[in-house]
Write a protein that holds these residues in place. Structure first.
Motif, PDB file in Angstrom:
ATOM      1  N   LEU A   1       0.830  -1.205   0.000  1.00 24.80           N
ATOM      2  CA  LEU A   1       0.000   0.000   0.000  1.00 24.80           C
ATOM      3  C   LEU A   1       0.864   1.254   0.000  1.00 24.80           C
ATOM      4  O   LEU A   1       0.606   2.207  -0.743  1.00 24.80           O
ATOM      5  N   ASN A   2       1.902   1.274   0.831  1.00 27.85           N
ATOM      6  CA  ASN A   2       2.767   2.445   0.913  1.00 27.85           C
ATOM      7  C   ASN A   2       3.513   2.703  -0.381  1.00 27.85           C
ATOM      8  O   ASN A   2       3.757   3.866  -0.747  1.00 27.85           O
ATOM      9  N   ILE A   3       3.877   1.647  -1.086  1.00 29.22           N
ATOM     10  CA  ILE A   3       4.554   1.828  -2.371  1.00 29.22           C
ATOM     11  C   ILE A   3       3.565   2.311  -3.428  1.00 29.22           C
ATOM     12  O   ILE A   3       3.851   3.241  -4.191  1.00 29.22           O
ATOM     13  N   LEU A   4       2.382   1.711  -3.476  1.00 28.71           N
ATOM     14  CA  LEU A   4       1.358   2.148  -4.424  1.00 28.71           C
ATOM     15  C   LEU A   4       0.972   3.604  -4.181  1.00 28.71           C
ATOM     16  O   LEU A   4       0.699   4.351  -5.129  1.00 28.71           O
ATOM     17  N   GLY A   5       0.939   4.009  -2.908  1.00 27.92           N
ATOM     18  CA  GLY A   5       0.540   5.369  -2.554  1.00 27.92           C
ATOM     19  C   GLY A   5       1.668   6.370  -2.544  1.00 27.92           C
ATOM     20  O   GLY A   5       1.492   7.510  -2.098  1.00 27.92           O
ATOM     21  N   LEU A   6       2.853   5.965  -3.031  1.00 23.62           N
ATOM     22  CA  LEU A   6       4.014   6.851  -3.137  1.00 23.62           C
ATOM     23  C   LEU A   6       4.467   7.377  -1.776  1.00 23.62           C
ATOM     24  O   LEU A   6       5.038   8.459  -1.674  1.00 23.62           O
ATOM     25  N   ILE A   7       4.205   6.598  -0.725  1.00 24.48           N
ATOM     26  CA  ILE A   7       4.718   6.922   0.603  1.00 24.48           C
ATOM     27  C   ILE A   7       6.104   6.323   0.779  1.00 24.48           C
ATOM     28  O   ILE A   7       6.983   6.916   1.401  1.00 24.48           O
ATOM     29  N   ASP A   8       6.311   5.145   0.205  1.00 29.50           N
ATOM     30  CA  ASP A   8       7.586   4.433   0.299  1.00 29.50           C
ATOM     31  C   ASP A   8       8.074   4.110  -1.105  1.00 29.50           C
ATOM     32  O   ASP A   8       7.313   4.214  -2.082  1.00 29.50           O
ATOM     33  N   THR A   9       9.334   3.717  -1.218  1.00 28.35           N
ATOM     34  CA  THR A   9       9.911   3.368  -2.515  1.00 28.35           C
ATOM     35  C   THR A   9      10.344   1.907  -2.497  1.00 28.35           C
ATOM     36  O   THR A   9      10.745   1.369  -1.464  1.00 28.35           O
ATOM     37  N   PRO A  10      10.269   1.230  -3.637  1.00 22.36           N
ATOM     38  CA  PRO A  10      10.708  -0.167  -3.682  1.00 22.36           C
ATOM     39  C   PRO A  10      12.224  -0.283  -3.606  1.00 22.36           C
ATOM     40  O   PRO A  10      12.946   0.649  -3.985  1.00 22.36           O
ATOM     41  N   THR A  11      12.694  -1.424  -3.126  1.00 20.35           N
ATOM     42  CA  THR A  11      14.128  -1.703  -3.136  1.00 20.35           C
ATOM     43  C   THR A  11      14.608  -1.910  -4.558  1.00 20.35           C
ATOM     44  O   THR A  11      15.689  -1.464  -4.945  1.00 20.35           O
ATOM     45  N   SER A  12      13.792  -2.587  -5.353  1.00 21.16           N
ATOM     46  CA  SER A  12      14.088  -2.777  -6.774  1.00 21.16           C
ATOM     47  C   SER A  12      12.775  -2.939  -7.523  1.00 21.16           C
ATOM     48  O   SER A  12      11.711  -3.117  -6.923  1.00 21.16           O
ATOM     49  N   GLY A  13      12.851  -2.854  -8.849  1.00 17.78           N
ATOM     50  CA  GLY A  13      11.654  -2.970  -9.667  1.00 17.78           C
ATOM     51  C   GLY A  13      11.165  -1.630 -10.154  1.00 17.78           C
ATOM     52  O   GLY A  13      11.740  -0.577  -9.853  1.00 17.78           O
ATOM     53  N   ARG A  14      10.057  -1.653 -10.921  1.00 20.53           N
ATOM     54  CA  ARG A  14       9.523  -0.443 -11.538  1.00 20.53           C
ATOM     55  C   ARG A  14       8.092  -0.181 -11.067  1.00 20.53           C
ATOM     56  O   ARG A  14       7.287  -1.096 -10.899  1.00 20.53           O
ATOM     57  N   LEU A  15       7.811   1.118 -10.877  1.00 24.50           N
ATOM     58  CA  LEU A  15       6.464   1.591 -10.547  1.00 24.50           C
ATOM     59  C   LEU A  15       6.141   2.704 -11.528  1.00 24.50           C
ATOM     60  O   LEU A  15       6.829   3.733 -11.567  1.00 24.50           O
ATOM     61  N   GLU A  16       5.089   2.497 -12.337  1.00 26.81           N
ATOM     62  CA  GLU A  16       4.758   3.459 -13.384  1.00 26.81           C
ATOM     63  C   GLU A  16       3.319   3.926 -13.278  1.00 26.81           C
ATOM     64  O   GLU A  16       2.421   3.130 -13.005  1.00 26.81           O
ATOM     65  N   PHE A  17       3.109   5.231 -13.487  1.00 28.34           N
ATOM     66  CA  PHE A  17       1.795   5.821 -13.697  1.00 28.34           C
ATOM     67  C   PHE A  17       1.799   6.354 -15.125  1.00 28.34           C
ATOM     68  O   PHE A  17       2.637   7.174 -15.474  1.00 28.34           O
ATOM     69  N   ASP A  18       0.865   5.886 -15.955  1.00 30.49           N
ATOM     70  CA  ASP A  18       0.796   6.340 -17.347  1.00 30.49           C
ATOM     71  C   ASP A  18       2.122   6.174 -18.073  1.00 30.49           C
ATOM     72  O   ASP A  18       2.505   7.017 -18.887  1.00 30.49           O
ATOM     73  N   GLY A  19       2.828   5.100 -17.773  1.00 29.88           N
ATOM     74  CA  GLY A  19       4.095   4.837 -18.442  1.00 29.88           C
ATOM     75  C   GLY A  19       5.264   5.639 -17.927  1.00 29.88           C
ATOM     76  O   GLY A  19       6.387   5.489 -18.420  1.00 29.88           O
ATOM     77  N   VAL A  20       5.032   6.489 -16.932  1.00 32.73           N
ATOM     78  CA  VAL A  20       6.100   7.313 -16.357  1.00 32.73           C
ATOM     79  C   VAL A  20       6.657   6.615 -15.120  1.00 32.73           C
ATOM     80  O   VAL A  20       5.922   6.352 -14.165  1.00 32.73           O
ATOM     81  N   PRO A  21       7.956   6.289 -15.081  1.00 35.38           N
ATOM     82  CA  PRO A  21       8.525   5.615 -13.903  1.00 35.38           C
ATOM     83  C   PRO A  21       8.592   6.571 -12.706  1.00 35.38           C
ATOM     84  O   PRO A  21       9.070   7.700 -12.825  1.00 35.38           O
ATOM     85  N   LEU A  22       8.098   6.091 -11.557  1.00 32.57           N
ATOM     86  CA  LEU A  22       8.037   6.933 -10.368  1.00 32.57           C
ATOM     87  C   LEU A  22       8.863   6.386  -9.206  1.00 32.57           C
ATOM     88  O   LEU A  22       8.939   7.028  -8.163  1.00 32.57           O
ATOM     89  N   GLU A  23       9.467   5.214  -9.384  1.00 34.08           N
ATOM     90  CA  GLU A  23      10.118   4.584  -8.238  1.00 34.08           C
ATOM     91  C   GLU A  23      11.308   5.380  -7.696  1.00 34.08           C
ATOM     92  O   GLU A  23      11.700   5.227  -6.538  1.00 34.08           O
ATOM     93  N   LYS A  24      11.878   6.272  -8.531  1.00 28.25           N
ATOM     94  CA  LYS A  24      13.044   7.025  -8.084  1.00 28.25           C
ATOM     95  C   LYS A  24      12.765   8.524  -7.932  1.00 28.25           C
ATOM     96  O   LYS A  24      13.686   9.329  -7.869  1.00 28.25           O
ATOM     97  N   LEU A  25      11.484   8.877  -7.874  1.00 28.87           N
ATOM     98  CA  LEU A  25      11.139  10.286  -7.687  1.00 28.87           C
ATOM     99  C   LEU A  25      11.726  10.828  -6.382  1.00 28.87           C
ATOM    100  O   LEU A  25      11.755  10.129  -5.373  1.00 28.87           O
ATOM    101  N   ARG A  26      12.145  12.073  -6.410  1.00 31.82           N
ATOM    102  CA  ARG A  26      12.591  12.710  -5.178  1.00 31.82           C
ATOM    103  C   ARG A  26      11.390  12.955  -4.277  1.00 31.82           C
ATOM    104  O   ARG A  26      10.250  13.012  -4.730  1.00 31.82           O
ATOM    105  N   MET A  27      11.651  13.140  -2.993  1.00 28.90           N
ATOM    106  CA  MET A  27      10.578  13.209  -2.012  1.00 28.90           C
ATOM    107  C   MET A  27       9.563  14.298  -2.332  1.00 28.90           C
ATOM    108  O   MET A  27       8.357  14.068  -2.263  1.00 28.90           O
ATOM    109  N   GLY A  28      10.005  15.492  -2.691  1.00 20.03           N
ATOM    110  CA  GLY A  28       9.078  16.584  -2.972  1.00 20.03           C
ATOM    111  C   GLY A  28       8.170  16.280  -4.149  1.00 20.03           C
ATOM    112  O   GLY A  28       6.964  16.510  -4.093  1.00 20.03           O
TER     113      GLY A  28
END
Length: 241
Positions: A51-78
């Protein structure tokens, strides 16, 4: 292309003794716009972490998280916080309403962080959303004057007032009786479908899970699809997942 996509998502933490704990193990998931997906799992299965990863509260250790094809797993906190505030709505088992604020004030709260028209129209938008969930006559009521079902409706209105594209419902009926819970889920499903939002329900209750179109089970960090007939059988047998 799916609206939401997880590919090979893992989450690992290091324990005090130096050992590594694998909480999520290569999770794959795709969710389309307007789709309702349920994820069932026992306590300790990794549901909260997912849930925390889906809700952009936490980040995965590895793998990809995309919204509309845009990778978000490495977004900065802000940037992650802004995306979460704009695109993700949370509904929890505990309503988390501000106790001394009215229903209207509670629903207006997320709009205090909005900009432009949403900010200046916050009272009107909150009023319209409360009317949509059937609480137009309870705008000035504080939580202590609302039933459990009404409080959850306020929480739903608060989660939806900014028009999120992804709704995460974490045990949304756990504090409600069966009849009220079914009514709340029907409302949530209907509003999500009408607005085109993707809805992910995370629960241990097969009766709630059965309301979704697709079903998954999370067990020891592994996410697997579950047939609708199996979910229905669990529900009929009173099995808690």
């Amino acid at each position: 292309m799916a609206f939401l996509r997880l590919e090979g998502v893992t989450r690992t933490v290091e324990l005090p003794d130096g050992a590594r704990l694998d909480i999520l193990r290569g999770v794959d998931l795709e969710v389309d716009v307007g789709e309702h997906v349920s994820i069932v799992g026992r306590s300790g299965s990794g549901k909260s972490t997912l849930l925390n990863i889906l809700g952009l509260i936490d980040t995965p250790t590895s793998g990809r998280l995309e919204f509309d094809g845009v990778p978000l797993e490495k977004l900065r906190m802000g940037a992650r916080d802004r995306r979460r505030g704009r695109d993700v709505g949370f509904i929890f088992q505990q309503f988390n309403l501000l106790p001394r604020r009215t229903a209207l004030e509670n629903v207006m709260t997320p709009l205090l962080y909005a900009s432009g028209r949403q900010f200046w129209r916050r009272q009107r938008l909150a009023t319209e959303m409360l009317e949509r969930v059937g609480l137009g006559a309870r705008l000035s009521s504080t939580p202590d004057r609302l039933s459990g079902g009404e409080q959850q409706r306020v929480a739903i209105a608060r989660a939806l007032v900014r028009g999120p594209r992804l709704i995460l419902a974490d045990e949304p009926t756990g504090a409600l009786d069966v009849e009220t819970g079914a009514s709340v889920m029907a409302l949530l499903d209907g509003v999500a479908e009408a607005t085109g939002a993707a809805l992910i329900t995370i629960t241990h209750d097969p009766n709630i899970a059965a309301l979704a179109r697709r079903h998954y089970r999370l067990d020891q960090g592994v996410l697997s699809p579950v047939a609708a007939v199996a979910i229905a059988q669990f529900a009929s047998e009173g099995v808690t997942l």
